[in-house]
Design a protein around this motif. Structure first.
Motif, PDB file in Angstrom:
ATOM      1  N   PHE A   8      29.717  43.901  53.471  1.00  0.00           N
ATOM      2  CA  PHE A   8      30.822  42.944  53.494  1.00  0.00           C
ATOM      3  C   PHE A   8      30.523  41.722  52.628  1.00  0.00           C
ATOM      4  N   ILE A   9      29.307  41.250  52.653  1.00  0.00           N
ATOM      5  CA  ILE A   9      28.932  40.104  51.816  1.00  0.00           C
ATOM      6  C   ILE A   9      29.057  40.459  50.338  1.00  0.00           C
ATOM      7  N   ILE A  10      28.589  41.647  49.972  1.00  0.00           N
ATOM      8  CA  ILE A  10      28.730  42.101  48.593  1.00  0.00           C
ATOM      9  C   ILE A  10      30.201  42.238  48.230  1.00  0.00           C
ATOM     10  N   ALA A  11      31.003  42.779  49.140  1.00  0.00           N
ATOM     11  CA  ALA A  11      32.439  42.948  48.888  1.00  0.00           C
ATOM     12  C   ALA A  11      33.126  41.603  48.670  1.00  0.00           C
ATOM     13  N   ILE A  12      32.755  40.613  49.444  1.00  0.00           N
ATOM     14  CA  ILE A  12      33.334  39.273  49.273  1.00  0.00           C
ATOM     15  C   ILE A  12      32.939  38.703  47.921  1.00  0.00           C
ATOM     16  N   ALA A  13      31.677  38.854  47.557  1.00  0.00           N
ATOM     17  CA  ALA A  13      31.218  38.356  46.259  1.00  0.00           C
ATOM     18  C   ALA A  13      31.962  39.055  45.120  1.00  0.00           C
ATOM     19  N   LEU A  14      32.153  40.365  45.233  1.00  0.00           N
ATOM     20  CA  LEU A  14      32.868  41.112  44.197  1.00  0.00           C
ATOM     21  C   LEU A  14      34.338  40.725  44.132  1.00  0.00           C
ATOM     22  N   SER A  15      34.891  40.236  45.225  1.00  0.00           N
ATOM     23  CA  SER A  15      36.323  39.928  45.295  1.00  0.00           C
ATOM     24  C   SER A  15      36.659  38.492  44.920  1.00  0.00           C
ATOM     25  N   MET A  16      35.679  37.645  44.743  1.00  0.00           N
ATOM     26  CA  MET A  16      35.969  36.235  44.463  1.00  0.00           C
ATOM     27  C   MET A  16      36.671  36.036  43.116  1.00  0.00           C
ATOM     28  N   ASP A  17      36.255  36.763  42.076  1.00  0.00           N
ATOM     29  CA  ASP A  17      36.940  36.615  40.796  1.00  0.00           C
ATOM     30  C   ASP A  17      38.364  37.169  40.877  1.00  0.00           C
ATOM     31  N   PHE A  19      40.227  37.077  43.569  1.00  0.00           N
ATOM     32  CA  PHE A  19      40.984  36.066  44.302  1.00  0.00           C
ATOM     33  C   PHE A  19      41.416  34.943  43.361  1.00  0.00           C
ATOM     34  N   SER A  20      40.482  34.462  42.548  1.00  0.00           N
ATOM     35  CA  SER A  20      40.802  33.384  41.607  1.00  0.00           C
ATOM     36  C   SER A  20      41.874  33.821  40.614  1.00  0.00           C
ATOM     37  N   LEU A  21      41.724  35.014  40.091  1.00  0.00           N
ATOM     38  CA  LEU A  21      42.712  35.546  39.162  1.00  0.00           C
ATOM     39  C   LEU A  21      44.075  35.656  39.845  1.00  0.00           C
ATOM     40  N   SER A  22      44.091  36.108  41.072  1.00  0.00           N
ATOM     41  CA  SER A  22      45.345  36.289  41.809  1.00  0.00           C
ATOM     42  C   SER A  22      46.059  34.969  42.066  1.00  0.00           C
ATOM     43  N   LEU A  23      45.294  33.908  42.288  1.00  0.00           N
ATOM     44  CA  LEU A  23      45.916  32.590  42.450  1.00  0.00           C
ATOM     45  C   LEU A  23      46.719  32.231  41.205  1.00  0.00           C
ATOM     46  N   GLY A  24      46.112  32.462  40.043  1.00  0.00           N
ATOM     47  CA  GLY A  24      46.804  32.157  38.791  1.00  0.00           C
ATOM     48  C   GLY A  24      47.990  33.064  38.543  1.00  0.00           C
ATOM     49  N   ILE A  25      47.818  34.352  38.769  1.00  0.00           N
ATOM     50  CA  ILE A  25      48.909  35.304  38.547  1.00  0.00           C
ATOM     51  C   ILE A  25      50.049  35.052  39.531  1.00  0.00           C
ATOM     52  N   GLY A  26      49.723  34.677  40.740  1.00  0.00           N
ATOM     53  CA  GLY A  26      50.751  34.421  41.752  1.00  0.00           C
ATOM     54  C   GLY A  26      51.724  33.331  41.349  1.00  0.00           C
ATOM     55  N   THR A  27      51.295  32.397  40.517  1.00  0.00           N
ATOM     56  CA  THR A  27      52.190  31.324  40.073  1.00  0.00           C
ATOM     57  C   THR A  27      53.214  31.808  39.057  1.00  0.00           C
ATOM     58  N   SER A  28      53.043  33.030  38.541  1.00  0.00           N
ATOM     59  CA  SER A  28      53.966  33.533  37.514  1.00  0.00           C
ATOM     60  C   SER A  28      55.199  34.203  38.113  1.00  0.00           C
ATOM     61  N   ASN A  29      55.410  34.040  39.408  1.00  0.00           N
ATOM     62  CA  ASN A  29      56.630  34.484  40.072  1.00  0.00           C
ATOM     63  C   ASN A  29      56.824  35.999  40.036  1.00  0.00           C
ATOM     64  N   LEU A  30      55.780  36.735  40.364  1.00  0.00           N
ATOM     65  CA  LEU A  30      55.885  38.191  40.476  1.00  0.00           C
ATOM     66  C   LEU A  30      56.731  38.571  41.681  1.00  0.00           C
ATOM     67  N   SER A  31      57.392  39.703  41.576  1.00  0.00           N
ATOM     68  CA  SER A  31      58.130  40.203  42.731  1.00  0.00           C
ATOM     69  C   SER A  31      57.118  40.675  43.783  1.00  0.00           C
ATOM     70  N   TYR A 143      45.767  40.226  47.412  1.00  0.00           N
ATOM     71  CA  TYR A 143      47.096  39.987  47.960  1.00  0.00           C
ATOM     72  C   TYR A 143      47.232  38.564  48.506  1.00  0.00           C
ATOM     73  N   ILE A 144      46.210  38.099  49.187  1.00  0.00           N
ATOM     74  CA  ILE A 144      46.245  36.723  49.714  1.00  0.00           C
ATOM     75  C   ILE A 144      46.308  35.719  48.568  1.00  0.00           C
ATOM     76  N   GLY A 145      45.535  35.947  47.517  1.00  0.00           N
ATOM     77  CA  GLY A 145      45.572  35.062  46.350  1.00  0.00           C
ATOM     78  C   GLY A 145      46.946  35.039  45.699  1.00  0.00           C
ATOM     79  N   LEU A 146      47.568  36.198  45.578  1.00  0.00           N
ATOM     80  CA  LEU A 146      48.917  36.266  45.006  1.00  0.00           C
ATOM     81  C   LEU A 146      49.922  35.513  45.871  1.00  0.00           C
ATOM     82  N   LEU A 147      49.812  35.664  47.187  1.00  0.00           N
ATOM     83  CA  LEU A 147      50.734  34.967  48.090  1.00  0.00           C
ATOM     84  C   LEU A 147      50.551  33.453  48.021  1.00  0.00           C
TER      85      LEU A 147
END
Length: 179
Positions: A8-17, A19-31, A143-147
């Motif tokens: 789980f710790i490795i999975a979180i580390a692998l998912s951090m980038d 998450f960051s990318l999703s925050l940015g993409i989420g602002t582009s108003n995806l459906s 998904y959380i980052g996109l939301l």
């Protein structure tokens, strides 16, 4: 139990980038449909890439060195520039990100899990459990980052898009500097 916590710790580390990318993409108003598809693609890639890393990694590493940080940095900066160009364009009906772009981005943020797969056998003998955890965590983080990005865009409008683009450039430069 210790093995599962480690995974789980490795999975979180692998998912951090992701998450960051999703925050940015989420602002582009995806459906919502595109957000879900992108999160699924990232989850699938985080399932497949460690497996490929485990099975093919040792052979590939002997031939050449993968520069995943450089590739990811370029992809993130390209995406940020595209977001800013779309922001400057005259008001048109915004297009959702197409499946090819989503696939390329999902692949880009999953390359690090390929290299993780190379050493994964030293951590666990249950490869299926490991990639299932990686896949589930990366799907959730994406998904959380996109939301969050979408919510920030509704609250802050154009400023959220600019912030998302700046965030992507910073993360992209960070990955380029690691190269």
């Amino acid at each position: 139990m210790k093995e599962i916590i480690t995974l789980f710790i490795i999975a979180i580390a692998l998912s951090m980038d992701t998450f960051s990318l999703s925050l940015g993409i989420g602002t582009s108003n995806l459906s919502k449909k595109r957000m879900f598809i992108f999160a699924i693609l990232v989850g699938i890639m985080h399932f497949l890439m460690p497996l490929l890393g485990t099975f093919l990694g040792q052979k590939l590493v002997s031939f050449f060195t993968l520069k995943s940080d450089f590739l990811l940095g370029l992809i993130l900066i390209y995406l940020a520039i595209t977001m800013l160009i779309e922001l400057i364009k005259p008001e048109e009906k915004q297009k959702d990100m197409n499946i090819i772009n989503m696939f390329i981005l999902a692949l880009g943020v999953s390359i690090d899990s390929f290299s993780t797969g190379i050493g994964l056998s030293a951590i666990t003998n249950n490869m299926f459990l490991a990639v299932l955890i990686f896949s589930t965590v990366s799907f959730c983080f994406t998904y959380i980052g996109l939301l969050i990005g979408k919510y920030a865009n509704h609250l802050l409008g154009i400023y959220a898009t600019i912030f998302g683009a700046i965030l992507l450039v910073i993360i992209g430069l960070f990955h380029l500097c690691k190269f």
